[in-house]
Motif scaffolding. Structure first.
Motif, PDB file in Angstrom:
ATOM      1  N   LEU A   2       0.836  -1.207   0.000  1.00  0.00           N
ATOM      2  CA  LEU A   2       0.000   0.000   0.000  1.00  0.00           C
ATOM      3  C   LEU A   2       0.867   1.253   0.000  1.00  0.00           C
ATOM      4  CD1 LEU A   2      -2.810  -0.937   2.524  1.00  0.00           C
ATOM      5  CD2 LEU A   2      -2.980  -0.696   0.049  1.00  0.00           C
ATOM      6  N   ARG A   3       1.962   1.198   0.769  1.00  0.00           N
ATOM      7  CA  ARG A   3       2.886   2.338   0.778  1.00  0.00           C
ATOM      8  C   ARG A   3       3.465   2.551  -0.605  1.00  0.00           C
ATOM      9  NH1 ARG A   3       4.674   0.507   5.493  1.00  0.00           N
ATOM     10  NH2 ARG A   3       6.355  -0.622   4.483  1.00  0.00           N
ATOM     11  N   ALA A   4       3.763   1.440  -1.301  1.00  0.00           N
ATOM     12  CA  ALA A   4       4.323   1.562  -2.646  1.00  0.00           C
ATOM     13  C   ALA A   4       3.293   2.175  -3.591  1.00  0.00           C
ATOM     14  CB  ALA A   4       4.770   0.191  -3.149  1.00  0.00           C
ATOM     15  N   ILE A   5       2.030   1.716  -3.512  1.00  0.00           N
ATOM     16  CA  ILE A   5       0.984   2.255  -4.393  1.00  0.00           C
ATOM     17  C   ILE A   5       0.842   3.757  -4.164  1.00  0.00           C
ATOM     18  CG2 ILE A   5      -1.507   2.254  -4.865  1.00  0.00           C
ATOM     19  CD1 ILE A   5      -1.453  -0.773  -4.072  1.00  0.00           C
ATOM     20  N   ASP A   6       0.746   4.131  -2.895  1.00  0.00           N
ATOM     21  CA  ASP A   6       0.568   5.540  -2.574  1.00  0.00           C
ATOM     22  C   ASP A   6       1.830   6.343  -2.912  1.00  0.00           C
ATOM     23  OD1 ASP A   6      -1.303   7.486  -1.242  1.00  0.00           O
ATOM     24  OD2 ASP A   6       0.510   7.837  -0.061  1.00  0.00           O
ATOM     25  N   GLY A   7       2.979   5.785  -2.539  1.00  0.00           N
ATOM     26  CA  GLY A   7       4.241   6.512  -2.729  1.00  0.00           C
ATOM     27  C   GLY A   7       4.575   6.737  -4.196  1.00  0.00           C
ATOM     28  N   TYR A   8       4.401   5.723  -5.033  1.00  0.00           N
ATOM     29  CA  TYR A   8       4.735   5.879  -6.456  1.00  0.00           C
ATOM     30  C   TYR A   8       3.709   6.745  -7.175  1.00  0.00           C
ATOM     31  CZ  TYR A   8       8.693   2.730  -6.102  1.00  0.00           C
ATOM     32  OH  TYR A   8       9.911   2.177  -5.781  1.00  0.00           O
ATOM     33  N   SER A   9       2.437   6.666  -6.746  1.00  0.00           N
ATOM     34  CA  SER A   9       1.444   7.575  -7.335  1.00  0.00           C
ATOM     35  C   SER A   9       1.841   9.015  -7.037  1.00  0.00           C
ATOM     36  CB  SER A   9       0.060   7.308  -6.742  1.00  0.00           C
ATOM     37  OG  SER A   9      -0.305   5.972  -6.951  1.00  0.00           O
ATOM     38  N   GLN A  10       2.247   9.233  -5.803  1.00  0.00           N
ATOM     39  CA  GLN A  10       2.679  10.564  -5.393  1.00  0.00           C
ATOM     40  C   GLN A  10       3.907  11.006  -6.192  1.00  0.00           C
ATOM     41  OE1 GLN A  10       1.593  12.894  -3.743  1.00  0.00           O
ATOM     42  NE2 GLN A  10       3.152  14.009  -2.585  1.00  0.00           N
ATOM     43  N   ALA A  11       4.844  10.030  -6.404  1.00  0.00           N
ATOM     44  CA  ALA A  11       6.065  10.353  -7.152  1.00  0.00           C
ATOM     45  C   ALA A  11       5.712  10.759  -8.586  1.00  0.00           C
ATOM     46  CB  ALA A  11       7.007   9.145  -7.158  1.00  0.00           C
ATOM     47  N   THR A  68      -7.161   9.351  -6.876  1.00  0.00           N
ATOM     48  CA  THR A  68      -8.094   8.315  -6.427  1.00  0.00           C
ATOM     49  C   THR A  68      -7.347   7.062  -5.985  1.00  0.00           C
ATOM     50  OG1 THR A  68      -9.712   9.166  -7.987  1.00  0.00           O
ATOM     51  CG2 THR A  68     -10.130   6.970  -7.097  1.00  0.00           C
ATOM     52  N   ILE A  69      -6.290   6.708  -6.757  1.00  0.00           N
ATOM     53  CA  ILE A  69      -5.475   5.549  -6.367  1.00  0.00           C
ATOM     54  C   ILE A  69      -4.881   5.784  -4.983  1.00  0.00           C
ATOM     55  CG2 ILE A  69      -3.329   4.295  -6.874  1.00  0.00           C
ATOM     56  CD1 ILE A  69      -3.952   4.764  -9.876  1.00  0.00           C
ATOM     57  N   ARG A  70      -4.363   6.973  -4.769  1.00  0.00           N
ATOM     58  CA  ARG A  70      -3.771   7.287  -3.461  1.00  0.00           C
ATOM     59  C   ARG A  70      -4.813   7.190  -2.338  1.00  0.00           C
ATOM     60  NH1 ARG A  70      -0.464  12.372  -2.350  1.00  0.00           N
ATOM     61  NH2 ARG A  70      -0.149  11.088  -0.499  1.00  0.00           N
ATOM     62  N   GLN A  71      -5.988   7.790  -2.594  1.00  0.00           N
ATOM     63  CA  GLN A  71      -7.031   7.761  -1.551  1.00  0.00           C
ATOM     64  C   GLN A  71      -7.439   6.331  -1.221  1.00  0.00           C
ATOM     65  OE1 GLN A  71     -10.107  10.294  -3.067  1.00  0.00           O
ATOM     66  NE2 GLN A  71      -8.794  12.109  -2.836  1.00  0.00           N
ATOM     67  N   SER A  72      -7.503   5.486  -2.278  1.00  0.00           N
ATOM     68  CA  SER A  72      -7.920   4.097  -2.044  1.00  0.00           C
ATOM     69  C   SER A  72      -6.876   3.342  -1.226  1.00  0.00           C
ATOM     70  CB  SER A  72      -8.145   3.373  -3.372  1.00  0.00           C
ATOM     71  OG  SER A  72      -9.096   4.075  -4.132  1.00  0.00           O
ATOM     72  N   PRO A  85      12.493  -3.234  -1.888  1.00  0.00           N
ATOM     73  CA  PRO A  85      13.053  -2.271  -2.849  1.00  0.00           C
ATOM     74  C   PRO A  85      12.212  -1.009  -3.012  1.00  0.00           C
ATOM     75  CG  PRO A  85      12.268  -4.261  -3.981  1.00  0.00           C
ATOM     76  CD  PRO A  85      12.201  -4.543  -2.500  1.00  0.00           C
ATOM     77  N   GLN A  86      10.871  -1.172  -2.912  1.00  0.00           N
ATOM     78  CA  GLN A  86      10.022   0.023  -3.059  1.00  0.00           C
ATOM     79  C   GLN A  86      10.174   0.948  -1.850  1.00  0.00           C
ATOM     80  OE1 GLN A  86       8.142  -3.152  -3.729  1.00  0.00           O
ATOM     81  NE2 GLN A  86       8.927  -2.896  -5.812  1.00  0.00           N
ATOM     82  N   ASP A  87      10.131   0.343  -0.656  1.00  0.00           N
ATOM     83  CA  ASP A  87      10.324   1.168   0.541  1.00  0.00           C
ATOM     84  C   ASP A  87      11.679   1.861   0.509  1.00  0.00           C
ATOM     85  OD1 ASP A  87       7.918   0.845   1.722  1.00  0.00           O
ATOM     86  OD2 ASP A  87       8.542  -0.641   3.204  1.00  0.00           O
ATOM     87  N   LEU A  88      12.686   1.116   0.011  1.00  0.00           N
ATOM     88  CA  LEU A  88      14.037   1.681  -0.072  1.00  0.00           C
ATOM     89  C   LEU A  88      14.055   2.898  -0.997  1.00  0.00           C
ATOM     90  CD1 LEU A  88      17.065   1.551   0.441  1.00  0.00           C
ATOM     91  CD2 LEU A  88      17.258  -0.133  -1.405  1.00  0.00           C
ATOM     92  N   GLU A  89      13.464   2.727  -2.185  1.00  0.00           N
ATOM     93  CA  GLU A  89      13.468   3.828  -3.150  1.00  0.00           C
ATOM     94  C   GLU A  89      12.712   5.041  -2.604  1.00  0.00           C
ATOM     95  OE1 GLU A  89      12.094   2.768  -7.070  1.00  0.00           O
ATOM     96  OE2 GLU A  89      12.554   4.751  -7.890  1.00  0.00           O
ATOM     97  N   LEU A  90      11.555   4.757  -1.971  1.00  0.00           N
ATOM     98  CA  LEU A  90      10.747   5.863  -1.445  1.00  0.00           C
ATOM     99  C   LEU A  90      11.435   6.565  -0.273  1.00  0.00           C
ATOM    100  CD1 LEU A  90       7.214   4.195  -1.670  1.00  0.00           C
ATOM    101  CD2 LEU A  90       8.073   6.086  -3.092  1.00  0.00           C
ATOM    102  N   THR A  91      12.161   5.781   0.548  1.00  0.00           N
ATOM    103  CA  THR A  91      12.877   6.400   1.672  1.00  0.00           C
ATOM    104  C   THR A  91      14.023   7.269   1.152  1.00  0.00           C
ATOM    105  OG1 THR A  91      12.370   4.433   2.983  1.00  0.00           O
ATOM    106  CG2 THR A  91      14.006   5.932   3.900  1.00  0.00           C
ATOM    107  N   LEU A  92      14.777   6.732   0.170  1.00  0.00           N
ATOM    108  CA  LEU A  92      15.880   7.516  -0.396  1.00  0.00           C
ATOM    109  C   LEU A  92      15.356   8.773  -1.076  1.00  0.00           C
ATOM    110  CD1 LEU A  92      18.124   4.641  -1.837  1.00  0.00           C
ATOM    111  CD2 LEU A  92      18.671   6.180   0.091  1.00  0.00           C
ATOM    112  N   ARG A  93      14.215   8.638  -1.741  1.00  0.00           N
ATOM    113  CA  ARG A  93      13.609   9.792  -2.398  1.00  0.00           C
ATOM    114  C   ARG A  93      13.267  10.874  -1.377  1.00  0.00           C
ATOM    115  NH1 ARG A  93      10.322  11.037  -7.010  1.00  0.00           N
ATOM    116  NH2 ARG A  93       8.657  12.486  -6.400  1.00  0.00           N
ATOM    117  N   ALA A  94      12.690  10.423  -0.253  1.00  0.00           N
ATOM    118  CA  ALA A  94      12.323  11.391   0.794  1.00  0.00           C
ATOM    119  C   ALA A  94      13.570  12.054   1.380  1.00  0.00           C
ATOM    120  CB  ALA A  94      11.524  10.686   1.899  1.00  0.00           C
ATOM    121  N   LEU A  95      14.652  11.254   1.561  1.00  0.00           N
ATOM    122  CA  LEU A  95      15.898  11.828   2.093  1.00  0.00           C
ATOM    123  C   LEU A  95      16.493  12.831   1.104  1.00  0.00           C
ATOM    124  CD1 LEU A  95      17.540   8.613   3.629  1.00  0.00           C
ATOM    125  CD2 LEU A  95      16.820  10.659   4.901  1.00  0.00           C
ATOM    126  N   ARG A  96      16.413  12.477  -0.189  1.00  0.00           N
ATOM    127  CA  ARG A  96      16.953  13.387  -1.224  1.00  0.00           C
ATOM    128  C   ARG A  96      16.197  14.706  -1.225  1.00  0.00           C
ATOM    129  NH1 ARG A  96      17.602   9.155  -4.625  1.00  0.00           N
ATOM    130  NH2 ARG A  96      15.578   9.508  -5.581  1.00  0.00           N
TER     131      ARG A  96
END
Lengths: 382, 150
Positions: free
Chosen positions: A175-184, A203-207, B16-27
């Motif tokens: 879920l963190r990946a879905i939200d985080g990459y959508s945000q990215a 919407t993906i993020r909210q879900s 790997p996703q958490d890693l990328e997202l954490t590094l992104r946040a640190l950057r």
């Protein structure tokens, strides 16, 4: 002449007593060394030996071997000192079968104070002993079954813990990946996306976030079943004050009239009962949000049997036709667009109240507010 | 990755996703310059105890903070904490648990073993970025570690 008649009468009476005794008891007499000198019919019947086989034999002929040496030694020491012995003895009959007798052995002494003979009077208690044995077996069996059930229950509990641990840990990561990459994408490529694409990503993020909330609430609900109840006297008025203080953010920007009546003490778990008030009060605040003059009333109705606490609001209410769904997990009577929520709050309330041995119920009408009632007294129901 | 002798933040993360997202946040918070990444508990321990590929590192130059996931391959996070906090050469290195688990037993056991902080990774990426930024700022810029004389 007179004496002779007295003697006759006395002999007659002795004869009557012996006849009556023979009807009731198993009787044997042995000499000081334990050799059998007399047995009655009942002795022969239960031991399955004939009188001829018994007379002159050592009394050990009917030993079962059941009793420890110490037990037999103490018996002989008692009667050897001229004292009466009483106890329960297991004997063995001629055909090898066993029988139990409740036994009294009375020593009779000669002029020197040494035992002259021993008279043993016994009653058959084999049936009672068998019943006792059965009860012992049943108890042991029951204990064994309880032990097995407990082990099964503990295993199931451990599995459930492992399951909820896995849910807690492993379901959140994607879920963190879905939200985080959508945000990215929204951050890095917003300029390349049409308005609708950006809206879809939102919407993906909210879900994803909503699923995170559902997981958290479900885990909180599951944990309630495992948590020990720490009962102590609870000042309900204080608990409500604390809950309202925690909910201050929900009333900051709008006027809500909150009336708190007299709330008697009860016995319960402080943390869990606070959760009950928090959930009921936050519901009351949520569903009065669209009222110009929102009103929430907290109080207690006391009758001779119990204290019924309640939270009443003049909010949006609900249709009593669906009251049966109200306390179910993930059950909602309102649309998510109108009132946010995961549908776990009242399920948690119900579980806490039930674990306290109480009841919870609600009365409402569409657009005319709702009242939630609960009790906490009664027998705990873990 | 930077010169391992001047690492300030050790990030221990297998996902790997958490890693990328954490590094992104640190950057985004300008805190990514001196980060070293370990992908499991063994890599983390080798780094912290100057072993294996990190044999040339010195105990006198510890990272300012370790961001540690609990559920890790090979050696799990709690085991890493136990080793680091149980060794006089490494016990002053601050460890921040950054995990998905809100289970009380993980929280309690982590603190019992001596972690300095315990953060549950938020699902919401705005909150996640904010948490990483604040953590980094606090431990890398604000916190004053003891002078090492090892």
């Amino acid at each position: 002449m007179h004496n002779e008649e007295q003697l006759k009468a006395s002999l007659k009476e002795n004869g009557d007593l012996k006849a009556a005794l023979d009807e009731h008891a198993i009787v044997a007499i042995t000499d000081p060394r334990g050799r059998i000198t007399y047995v009655n019919d009942k002795f022969c019947a239960i031991s399955k030996y004939s009188r001829e086989e018994l007379i002159g034999q050592d009394h050990r002929i009917i030993n079962s071997g059941h009793h420890p040496k110490q037990f037999i030694r103490e018996l002989w020491e008692t009667i050897g000192r001229g004292r009466v012995w009483h106890g329960e003895i297991k004997n063995q009959a001629k055909d090898g079968s066993f029988y139990w007798v409740d036994t009294t052995i009375v020593p009779f002494l000669d002029e020197n104070g040494s035992p002259r003979q021993y008279v043993a009077i016994r009653a058959d208690i084999t049936t009672r002993k068998a019943a006792e044995e059965t009860v012992r077996h049943l108890n042991a069996d029951l204990e064994q079954r309880v032990k097995e059930r407990t082990a099964q229950f503990e295993a199931a509990n451990r599995e459930l813990e492992a399951f909820s641990y896995s849910v807690s840990h492993d379901l959140r990561a994607p879920l963190r990946a879905i939200d985080g990459y959508s945000q990215a994408v929204l951050e890095d490529f917003a300029a390349l996306l049409p308005e609708e694409g950006r809206r879809h990503l939102e919407t993906i993020r909210q879900s994803a976030q909503r699923m995170g909330e559902l997981i958290d609430d479900l885990l909180a609900f599951a944990r309630l079943g495992r948590q020990e109840l720490a009962r102590r006297p609870i000042d309900m008025a204080d608990l409500v004050r604390r809950a309202l203080a925690d909910l201050e953010f929900a009333t900051r920007d709008r006027p809500v009239e909150i009336q708190v009546g007299a709330l008697p003490e009860c016995s319960g778990d402080f943390v869990l009962l606070k959760q009950v008030w928090l959930n009921l009060l936050s519901n009351a605040l949520k569903y009065t949000r669209k009222r110009a003059a929102a009103k929430v009333e907290v109080g207690c109705l006391t009758n001779q049997h119990e204290q019924v606490y309640f939270v009443r609001d003049n909010g949006t209410g609900f249709d009593m036709r669906y009251v049966g769904k109200l306390f179910g997990v993930f059950q909602r009577l309102h649309r998510a667009e109108d009132y946010e929520g995961t549908g776990v709050g009242l399920a948690i309330v119900q579980r806490i109240v039930h674990r306290h041995g109480g009841r919870v119920w609600a009365e409402a009408a569409v657009d005319r507010g709702a009242t939630f009632y609960f009790t906490v007294n009664g027998n705990p129901n873990p | 990755m930077s010169d391992p002798t001047s690492v300030e933040l050790l990030l221990v993360e297998d996902n790997p996703q958490d890693l990328e997202l954490t590094l992104r946040a640190l950057r985004k918070a300008n805190l990514a310059a001196r980060v070293h990444v370990a992908r499991d508990g063994v890599e983390a321990a080798e780094f912290l105890f100057c072993e294996g590929p990190h044999a040339t590192r010195q105990f006198s130059r510890p990272p300012k903070v370790v961001l540690l996931d609990l559920k890790l391959p090979k050696l799990d996070g709690l085991e890493v904490i136990k080793r680091v906090k149980g060794d006089p050469r490494t016990k002053f290195i601050p460890i921040v648990v950054l995990t998905s688990s809100r289970e009380q037993r993980d929280v309690v056991e982590s603190y019992q073993l001596g972690v300095n902080s315990y953060i549950v990774k938020p699902v919401n990426s705005d909150h996640f970025s904010a948490a990483v930024r604040e953590l980094g700022t606090y431990w890398l810029l604000l916190n004053q570690p003891p002078k090492t004389n090892a």
